[in-house]
Design an enzyme around this catalytic site. Structure first.
Site, short mmCIF file in Angstrom:
data_model
loop_
_atom_site.label_atom_id
_atom_site.label_comp_id
_atom_site.label_asym_id
_atom_site.label_seq_id
_atom_site.Cartn_x
_atom_site.Cartn_y
_atom_site.Cartn_z
N GLU A 17 0.85 -1.20 0.00
CA GLU A 17 0.00 0.00 0.00
C GLU A 17 0.88 1.25 0.00
OE1 GLU A 17 -2.66 1.57 -0.18
OE2 GLU A 17 -4.42 0.36 0.29
N ARG A 96 -7.83 1.10 12.94
CA ARG A 96 -6.45 1.39 12.56
C ARG A 96 -6.43 2.49 11.50
NH1 ARG A 96 -5.67 -0.43 7.45
NH2 ARG A 96 -6.70 -2.33 6.74
N ASN A 98 -5.35 3.99 7.81
CA ASN A 98 -5.39 3.29 6.53
C ASN A 98 -4.65 3.99 5.40
OD1 ASN A 98 -6.44 0.94 5.07
ND2 ASN A 98 -7.51 2.47 3.84
N ASN A 144 -9.52 6.13 1.46
CA ASN A 144 -8.40 5.85 0.57
C ASN A 144 -8.13 7.05 -0.34
OD1 ASN A 144 -6.92 3.30 0.68
ND2 ASN A 144 -8.93 2.35 0.54
N ASP A 194 -9.41 2.50 -4.67
CA ASP A 194 -8.45 2.42 -3.56
C ASP A 194 -7.53 3.64 -3.64
OD1 ASP A 194 -6.50 1.46 -1.61
OD2 ASP A 194 -7.37 -0.51 -1.88
#
Length: 283
Positions: A17, A96, A98, A144, A194
Site C-alpha cells: 500500500e 487502525r 489506513n 483511501n 483504492d
C-alpha cells in the site's frame, strides 16, 4: 496498457500500500501495511524496514526523515526510518489508520477504519506541522486515495466501502473540507476505488481493489485510460522517476482465496503524462 512487475523481491509482500516516490533517495517507497514494514525499491532490489505493528502510509518531511501513519497515530522518523517521535491519536483497538497524503501547506491527513470494515467506522485526521491533531471528517468506512486538484481548492477522496470518489471544496488556508459531490461512482463489477494519484493535466489515476487495473479519469470524471495489472487487488499508484513519468503500482494478497503468483508485487508502467508533485510534511 499493461503494467510490468518491477521486482520478484516483493513477492513476499502481504498487503502492499501507500506508494510514493522519494526524491531524497531516488527510490519508490511503499508499505507492507499489516506487517508494519516500509519497503524501499531501488534498481530492482527491495529493502524492508520494520517501523511499527502497522505502517499505513509514508511521506517525506521537508527537513529530512519521514512521517508514517501507524496503527493508532502518527510517527516521525529519521532518514533511516527509526522512530524519533510518536503522536497518539485514538485508543480504540478495533480500528487502525489506513491511507493519507500531504497538502501543499505541509499538513498530513490520514483516514482510519474499523478492522471489521463496518460502515462509518472511521474518521479523517489531520496532523499539522506543529504536531497538533484535528478531526476533519467523520463517518468514513474505508478511506483511501487523497489528492488535490484545481490549484488545491478541490480535494478528491475515495471511500472504498461506499464505492465513491468524492470531490470536496477545500480551503487550503485552513485545511478544512467543505461541501462534497460525487466525482466517480463504482458498482463493484470492475473493482472498487483504492489509492489514487494525480497527473499534471489534472487526470486522476485510481487503483482498483478487486479490479486488476488502474483507471485514469479526466478532470470531468470520464474514464479515458485503463492500465491492466496481473494481480487482482490493486491498492495504490504513484508517479516517480526523474521525470515523474513512471507509474508505480502496489498490490495485495489480502482476501485472496487462491494464490496469485504476483499478488503483493510492485508493478510499473511508463506514461506519456507526468505526475503532479507530491507534497512533503512540514513538521
Amino acid at each position: 496498457m499493461r503494467a510490468e512487475l518491477v521486482s520478484a523481491d516483493t513477492a513476499g509482500v502481504f498487503h502492499g500500500e501507500g506508494a510514493f516516490w522519494d526524491d531524497a533517495t531516488g527510490s519508490v517507497r511503499f508499505v507492507d501495511m499489516l506487517r508494519g514494514d516500509v519497503l524501499t525499491s531501488d534498481d530492482a532490489s527491495v529493502r524492508r524496514s520494520h517501523v511499527s505493528d502497522v505502517a499505513a502510509v509514508i511521506r517525506g518531511r521537508r527537513d529530512g526523515g519521514y512521517v508514517v501513519a501507524i496503527e493508532r497515530g502518527f510517527a516521525l522518523t529519521d532518514e533511516n526510518l527509526a522512530i524519533v517521535t510518536e503522536i497518539p491519536v485514538f485508543r480504540e483497538r478495533t480500528a487502525r489508520m489506513n491511507e493519507g497524503a500531504c497538502d501543499a501547506a505541509g499538513r498530513f491527513y490520514c483516514g482510519s477504519m474499523a478492522y471489521d470494515t463496518r460502515a462509518d467506522g472511521g474518521r479523517m485526521y489531520r496532523l499539522d506541522p506543529d504536531l497538533s491533531v484535528h478531526v476533519v471528517m467523520g463517518r468514513v468506512t474505508i478511506p483511501n486515495g487523497l489528492v488535490w486538484s484545481d490549484a488545491g481548492t478541490t480535494a478528491l477522496h475515495a471511500d472504498t466501502g461506499e464505492g465513491v470518489i468524492w470531490a470536496y471544496d477545500f480551503d487550503l488556508s485552513t485545511g478544512e473540507f467543505g461541501d462534497r459531490r460525487p466525482f466517480v461512482r463504482f458498482d463493484g463489477t470492475k473493482g472498487m476505488p483504492d489509492g489514487m494519484s494525480i497527473d499534471d493535466e489534472g487526470g486522476v489515476w485510481v487503483a482498483l481493489w478487486g479490479g486488476g487495473a488502474v483507471h485514469r479519469y479526466a478532470p470531468s470524471g470520464a474514464l479515458d485510460l485503463v492500465v491492466t495489472v496481473p494481480a487482482m487487488n490493486v491498492t495504490s499508484c504513484a508517479f516517480g522517476g526523474p521525470d515523474r513519468r513512471t507509474l508505480y503500482i502496489t498490490t495485495s494478497r489480502q482476501g485472496l482465496a487462491d494464490p496469485e503468483p504476483h499478488a503483493g508485487g510492485l508493478f510499473a508502467i511508463q506514461t506519456e503524462v507526468a505526475g503532479a508533485p507530491v507534497h512533503a510534511f512540514g513538521g
